[in-house]
Design a protein around this motif. Structure first.
Motif, PDB file in Angstrom:
ATOM      1  N   ILE A 169      42.697  49.378  25.433  1.00  0.00           N
ATOM      2  CA  ILE A 169      42.812  47.669  25.130  1.00  0.00           C
ATOM      3  C   ILE A 169      44.382  47.205  25.178  1.00  0.00           C
ATOM      4  N   LYS A 170      45.011  48.042  23.945  1.00  0.00           N
ATOM      5  CA  LYS A 170      46.361  47.488  23.704  1.00  0.00           C
ATOM      6  C   LYS A 170      47.198  47.616  24.612  1.00  0.00           C
ATOM      7  N   GLU A 171      46.521  48.289  26.384  1.00  0.00           N
ATOM      8  CA  GLU A 171      47.806  47.994  27.254  1.00  0.00           C
ATOM      9  C   GLU A 171      46.976  47.060  27.839  1.00  0.00           C
ATOM     10  N   ASN A 172      45.393  46.747  28.515  1.00  0.00           N
ATOM     11  CA  ASN A 172      45.288  45.199  28.067  1.00  0.00           C
ATOM     12  C   ASN A 172      45.730  44.306  27.836  1.00  0.00           C
ATOM     13  N   LEU A 173      46.510  43.881  27.009  1.00  0.00           N
ATOM     14  CA  LEU A 173      46.381  43.205  26.246  1.00  0.00           C
ATOM     15  C   LEU A 173      48.219  42.707  26.435  1.00  0.00           C
ATOM     16  N   HIS A 174      48.750  43.852  26.374  1.00  0.00           N
ATOM     17  CA  HIS A 174      50.008  43.988  26.831  1.00  0.00           C
ATOM     18  C   HIS A 174      50.394  43.192  28.131  1.00  0.00           C
ATOM     19  N   ALA A 175      49.641  43.621  29.073  1.00  0.00           N
ATOM     20  CA  ALA A 175      49.370  43.123  30.633  1.00  0.00           C
ATOM     21  C   ALA A 175      48.645  41.608  30.631  1.00  0.00           C
ATOM     22  N   ALA A 176      48.047  41.072  29.770  1.00  0.00           N
ATOM     23  CA  ALA A 176      47.526  39.823  29.378  1.00  0.00           C
ATOM     24  C   ALA A 176      48.550  38.691  28.557  1.00  0.00           C
ATOM     25  N   GLU A 177      49.651  39.667  28.294  1.00  0.00           N
ATOM     26  CA  GLU A 177      51.014  38.477  27.617  1.00  0.00           C
ATOM     27  C   GLU A 177      51.394  38.216  28.542  1.00  0.00           C
ATOM     28  N   ILE A 178      52.021  38.813  29.143  1.00  0.00           N
ATOM     29  CA  ILE A 178      52.864  38.488  29.782  1.00  0.00           C
ATOM     30  C   ILE A 178      52.621  37.789  30.700  1.00  0.00           C
ATOM     31  N   LEU A 179      51.094  38.087  32.128  1.00  0.00           N
ATOM     32  CA  LEU A 179      50.399  37.265  32.680  1.00  0.00           C
ATOM     33  C   LEU A 179      50.021  35.509  32.219  1.00  0.00           C
ATOM     34  N   VAL A 180      49.504  35.768  30.825  1.00  0.00           N
ATOM     35  CA  VAL A 180      50.037  34.220  30.335  1.00  0.00           C
ATOM     36  C   VAL A 180      51.370  33.395  30.564  1.00  0.00           C
ATOM     37  N   ALA A 181      52.482  34.500  30.027  1.00  0.00           N
ATOM     38  CA  ALA A 181      53.362  33.530  29.930  1.00  0.00           C
ATOM     39  C   ALA A 181      54.392  33.588  31.094  1.00  0.00           C
ATOM     40  N   LEU A 182      54.177  34.236  31.933  1.00  0.00           N
ATOM     41  CA  LEU A 182      53.990  33.774  33.437  1.00  0.00           C
ATOM     42  C   LEU A 182      54.055  32.363  34.617  1.00  0.00           C
ATOM     43  N   GLY A 183      52.712  31.874  33.391  1.00  0.00           N
ATOM     44  CA  GLY A 183      51.459  30.877  33.675  1.00  0.00           C
ATOM     45  C   GLY A 183      50.921  31.062  35.281  1.00  0.00           C
ATOM     46  N   LYS A 184      51.696  30.522  36.019  1.00  0.00           N
ATOM     47  CA  LYS A 184      50.944  29.643  37.354  1.00  0.00           C
ATOM     48  C   LYS A 184      51.386  30.532  38.330  1.00  0.00           C
ATOM     49  N   GLN A 185      52.001  31.785  37.693  1.00  0.00           N
ATOM     50  CA  GLN A 185      52.587  32.862  39.346  1.00  0.00           C
ATOM     51  C   GLN A 185      51.814  33.915  38.944  1.00  0.00           C
ATOM     52  N   ALA A 186      50.978  33.537  37.644  1.00  0.00           N
ATOM     53  CA  ALA A 186      49.736  34.875  37.228  1.00  0.00           C
ATOM     54  C   ALA A 186      47.906  34.543  38.227  1.00  0.00           C
ATOM     55  N   ARG A 187      48.477  33.367  38.666  1.00  0.00           N
ATOM     56  CA  ARG A 187      47.259  32.792  39.429  1.00  0.00           C
ATOM     57  C   ARG A 187      46.451  33.925  39.934  1.00  0.00           C
ATOM     58  N   PRO A 188      47.100  34.597  40.920  1.00  0.00           N
ATOM     59  CA  PRO A 188      45.998  35.480  41.527  1.00  0.00           C
ATOM     60  C   PRO A 188      45.019  36.151  40.991  1.00  0.00           C
ATOM     61  N   ALA A 189      45.558  36.641  39.269  1.00  0.00           N
ATOM     62  CA  ALA A 189      45.180  37.563  38.380  1.00  0.00           C
ATOM     63  C   ALA A 189      44.361  36.945  37.895  1.00  0.00           C
ATOM     64  N   LEU A 190      44.346  36.029  38.263  1.00  0.00           N
ATOM     65  CA  LEU A 190      42.827  34.890  37.017  1.00  0.00           C
ATOM     66  C   LEU A 190      41.472  34.835  37.405  1.00  0.00           C
ATOM     67  N   ALA A 191      40.664  35.626  38.418  1.00  0.00           N
ATOM     68  CA  ALA A 191      39.668  36.888  37.955  1.00  0.00           C
ATOM     69  C   ALA A 191      39.772  37.813  37.299  1.00  0.00           C
ATOM     70  N   GLN A 192      40.715  38.705  37.478  1.00  0.00           N
ATOM     71  CA  GLN A 192      40.580  39.623  36.725  1.00  0.00           C
ATOM     72  C   GLN A 192      40.906  39.935  35.205  1.00  0.00           C
ATOM     73  N   MET A 193      41.409  38.753  34.871  1.00  0.00           N
ATOM     74  CA  MET A 193      41.991  38.125  33.967  1.00  0.00           C
ATOM     75  C   MET A 193      40.397  37.692  32.886  1.00  0.00           C
ATOM     76  N   LYS A 194      39.249  36.219  33.545  1.00  0.00           N
ATOM     77  CA  LYS A 194      38.362  36.216  32.946  1.00  0.00           C
ATOM     78  C   LYS A 194      37.685  37.363  32.751  1.00  0.00           C
ATOM     79  N   GLN A 195      37.272  38.811  33.761  1.00  0.00           N
ATOM     80  CA  GLN A 195      36.296  39.665  32.880  1.00  0.00           C
ATOM     81  C   GLN A 195      36.850  40.323  32.257  1.00  0.00           C
ATOM     82  N   ALA A 196      38.124  40.339  32.623  1.00  0.00           N
ATOM     83  CA  ALA A 196      38.917  41.511  30.807  1.00  0.00           C
ATOM     84  C   ALA A 196      38.489  40.491  30.166  1.00  0.00           C
ATOM     85  N   VAL A 197      38.367  39.129  29.486  1.00  0.00           N
ATOM     86  CA  VAL A 197      37.507  38.732  28.616  1.00  0.00           C
ATOM     87  C   VAL A 197      36.442  39.065  28.353  1.00  0.00           C
TER      88      VAL A 197
END
Length: 207
Positions: A169-197
């Motif tokens: 889970i700590k690795e998940n959080l680290h990846a998520a933090e960076i994806l959130v910081a990337l903003g629109k550039q992270a859109r291709p990962a949106l589906a995986q982000m929703k699944q992770a949540v």
């Protein structure tokens, strides 16, 4: 956020006027910086390790124990790279070389330093792309963040999105933090982000 901050708390109690860049305060700033660095080295400050790195090195022991063992925590070597972050593109070659260091904390700070430099990190583009395959997730993720800023969005976002599916889970959080910081550039990962949540619902709060 500036690398250095220095305020006259009597004249400027709200810390609005940063004096760090003023020539007349250069000697004082350097003296204070050196004092801080000396204290960090003397106390074997553990903040130079990413949390996941520290947990892995500790291997069930107290972090304080590993902090005193230079074979486990080569602090000065790590510090030499970390202290260069935010201090200009003249350190690109040092960061690039450090991506091949045997210690993951050195590699992590090298990738982080290049991420801070954004497009000025261009000469390290190839090394950063290679670092996205690093065996340590915290290094991969830092390299992916740097690569996103160098136009390598597709492979970088994939590295971070894959991080959401790791069992830790700590690795998940680290990846998520960076994806959130990337903003629109992270859109291709949106589906995986929703699944992770959804997977994280009801789990213990890891901050």
């Amino acid at each position: 956020k500036p690398v250095d901050e220095l305020y006259d708390l009597q004249a400027d109690p709200w810390e609005m006027n940063n004096l760090a860049g003023k020539a007349q305060h250069a000697e004082r700033l350097e003296r204070m910086r050196r004092k801080l660095y000396d204290w960090m080295l003397e106390t074997r400050d553990l903040s130079l390790m990413h949390e996941n790195d520290m947990i892995e090195r500790a291997a069930g022991r107290m972090p304080y124990e590993i902090a005193r063992d230079d074979t486990i925590y080569p602090m000065r070597r790590i510090f030499d790279v970390a202290e260069r972050i935010g201090r200009g593109p003249e350190h690109v070659s040092v960061f690039k070389a450090a991506l091949d260091d045997s210690d993951p904390a050195v590699r992590y700070w090298a990738a982080t330093g290049l991420a801070v430099l954004e497009k000025q990190a261009g000469p390290a583009r190839g090394a950063l792309r290679k670092a996205m395959s690093d065996p340590k997730s915290w290094v991969r993720f830092a390299a992916a963040e740097a690569c996103c800023k160098l136009g390598l969005r597709k492979p970088a976002v994939k590295v971070l999105a894959d991080g959401l599916d790791l069992p830790n889970i700590k690795e998940n959080l680290h990846a998520a933090e960076i994806l959130v910081a990337l903003g629109k550039q992270a859109r291709p990962a949106l589906a995986q982000m929703k699944q992770a949540v959804k997977r994280a619902e009801g789990l213990q709060d890891h901050g």
